[in-house]
Write an enzyme that holds these catalytic residues in place. Structure first.
Site, PDB file in Angstrom:
ATOM      1  N   LYS A 190     -35.663  29.722   5.623  1.00  0.00           N
ATOM      2  CA  LYS A 190     -35.424  28.928   6.820  1.00  0.00           C
ATOM      3  C   LYS A 190     -34.113  29.369   7.447  1.00  0.00           C
ATOM      4  CE  LYS A 190     -33.508  24.954   7.748  1.00  0.00           C
ATOM      5  NZ  LYS A 190     -33.018  25.248   9.129  1.00  0.00           N
ATOM      6  N   CYS A 297     -17.072  31.439   7.118  1.00  0.00           N
ATOM      7  CA  CYS A 297     -16.648  30.588   5.999  1.00  0.00           C
ATOM      8  C   CYS A 297     -15.470  31.168   5.234  1.00  0.00           C
ATOM      9  CB  CYS A 297     -17.824  30.334   5.065  1.00  0.00           C
ATOM     10  SG  CYS A 297     -18.600  31.834   4.445  1.00  0.00           S
ATOM     11  N   GLU A 395     -11.975  21.701   7.455  1.00  0.00           N
ATOM     12  CA  GLU A 395     -12.408  22.979   8.005  1.00  0.00           C
ATOM     13  C   GLU A 395     -12.706  22.827   9.499  1.00  0.00           C
ATOM     14  OE1 GLU A 395     -15.473  26.512   6.665  1.00  0.00           O
ATOM     15  OE2 GLU A 395     -16.125  24.424   6.439  1.00  0.00           O
TER      16      GLU A 395
END
Length: 526
Positions: A190, A297, A395
């Site tokens: 996905k 990330c 973050e």
């Protein structure tokens, strides 16, 4: 939000050929009439209409994948590697085509799309070369030397559910799927809806290179609709995304005792030591902080600069940031592109605005740039960021970095480790040995010395992943392939059994075996 902007190249440059889109979207497992239209972040205009998968489509994808996997697993690892050996050459021949796809669906600069291209080419080639050796049966030491023969086998898990993120859709899809397939599994994948075209592109290419058609199934849709059936039938789950999403995955698979790997969020630190090359560190920080507009990330969001070089480093870094070229052009001259989603622009704007209102100082950037496109935000450098600001510990996932002055190496390490995350870090020094010593003290899965993130990430022979709340498991290296397998030990006993021979009593047998421990140690057999 500003109305869509058409860059100087003209609207036609920001479209993909309809026959290409039709061919790619035909690979989506979707039997219904529902579809969605995805925009290109550069302009906000429509890029492609893609069909959406239902829960039943996901179940059908699993059935197809499981059937294809049975035949695939019977092939030798060398046979399974052949399509991926061909992939490297095919990617080189069609480089510009996939770079266009990546840019148009993500909004990133071409030089950052190139990083995705290189990652898929090099990572898949690494595993194509090494998978046969990693997967071949291996002799292991038995309990009784000469009497016990032990063999370790590696069997595929079966069907792997892989959930890939939107920020690096080409790299973080194909580069994890390649080892999963070479290990003998099938994959139900996905991708994010907005950025599914690049995954469909490489699937289409691999099928043309000999990959069985139903081995890699792609489903597209929202997690609320297809997330549960995707995971419920999987034999292993691989997820890259937020820490919140990773926790949800772990909770869903735990009752079934299904294995998983998670690469999650980060609030990654960079340390500039007192002996750092200031110019080199400042230039390196541009890539470390602003690759893919900070939507990475492993990018740097916190910077700890030693007081001895702070007054030289910070102005130089701010000057370089202010001089960066932003744009939507499909060429390599642009240094930073657009954000991908409106929600990312909103998050970045909120973090920066809240920090400035609470007293942070803007040294570079700080503003959205609707004149360049609807989702552009300037690369931003802040100082005077305090613990009460959202930007400090959470973050941001955008082109924003906070700079802090530190008095010592120890303070820098302590503050770098003062986070729930532990994904990536960076250390800058003229003394590489010192840099490695400092790196070993940082609680992060990868630490780069005199680089931001690429040195560790692109070393495919070494594991990559997060500590603490930044993940479970690793990609790359032997672990990046073997995690998709089940280990089996087969031990055969020869000549003598593991019990007292003849009339020997168990008590005497125990004495003999106990004495044997010392003998085997002395002879270094054990």
């Amino acid at each position: 939000m500003a109305s869509p902007t058409v860059p100087a190249q003209g609207a036609a440059a920001y479209r993909l050929p309809p026959p290409l889109i039709e061919r790619l979207t035909s690979h989506i497992v979707a039997g219904g009439a529902e579809s969605t239209t995805i925009p290109t972040p550069f302009t906000g205009e429509d890029l492609a209409t893609v069909p959406l998968s239902s829960a039943d489509d996901v179940r059908r994808a699993h059935e197809r994948a499981r059937e294809a996997q049975r035949a695939w697993a019977k092939l030798s690892p060398g046979e399974r590697a052949k399509p991926f050996l061909r992939l490297a050459d095919a990617l080189v021949e069609r480089r510009d085509e996939i770079l266009d796809v990546i840019q148009l669906e993500t909004g990133k600069a071409r030089r950052h799309a190139l990083e995705e291209f290189l990652d898929v080419a090099l990572c898949s080639l690494y595993y194509a070369r090494r998978a046969p050796g990693l997967l071949k049966p291996k002799r292991r030491q038995g309990m009784m030397p000469g009497l016990t023969r032990v063999q370790e086998l590696r069997h595929p898990k079966g069907v792997v559910a892989l959930i890939a993120p939107w920020n690096y859709p080409f790299a973080l899809g194909a580069s994890d799927i390649a080892p999963a397939l070479m290990a003998g599994n099938a994959v139900v994948h996905k991708p994010d809806t907005q950025t599914c075209l690049s995954s469909l592109w490489v699937l289409d290419l691999l099928v043309s290179l000999g990959l069985p058609r139903h081995l890699w199934q792609i489903v597209v849709g929202e997690p609320a609709e297809i997330g549960d059936p995707l995971i419920e039938q999987a034999d292993y789950v691989s997820f890259t995304g937020s820490t919140r999403g990773g926790r949800a995955i772990a909770e869903k698979v735990a009752p079934r005792l299904v294995g998983y790997s998670l690469e999650l969020g980060g609030k990654n630190p960079m340390i500039v030591l007192d002996d750092a090359d200031v110019e080199r560190a400042a230039r390196g920080a541009l890539r470390a902080c602003f690759t893919n507009a900070g939507q990475l990330c492993i990018s740097i969001e916190r910077m700890y600069v030693h007081a001895a070089v702070y007054d030289r480093f910070v102005p130089r870094f701010a000057d370089l940031v202010n001089g960066m070229r932003l744009g939507a052009e499909l060429d390599f001259d642009v240094e930073m592109g657009s954000l991908t989603y409106p929600r990312q622009l909103e998050a970045v704007t909120r973090h920066v605005g809240q920090a400035v209102e609470a007293g942070a100082t803007v040294l570079a950037g700080g503003n959205a740039r609707p004149d360049l496109g609807p989702l552009f935000f300037e690369p931003t450098v802040l100082t005077d960021v305090t613990a009460d600001m959202d930007l400090c510990a959470n973050e941001t996932f955008g082109p924003v970095v906070a700079v802090y002055k530190v008095a010592s190496e120890d303070e820098a390490v302590e503050r770098a480790n003062d986070t729930e995350y532990g994904l990536n870090a960076s250390v800058w020094t003229k003394n590489a040995a010192r840099g490695r010593r400092v790196a070993a003290r940082i609680q992060a899965g990868t630490v780069n010395v005199n680089d931001g993130f690429g040195a560790a990430y692109a070393s495919y022979d070494a594991p990559m992943g997060g500590m603490k709340q930044s993940g479970v498991g690793r990609r790359h290296g032997a672990e990046g392939l073997l995690k998709f397998t089940e280990a089996q030990t087969i031990a055969s006993q020869h000549i003598a059994d593991l019990e007292p021979p003849g009339s020997l009593s168990y008590a005497r047998f125990a004495d003999v075996m106990t004495s044997g421990i010392k003998a085997m140690k002395r002879m270094r057999v054990k």
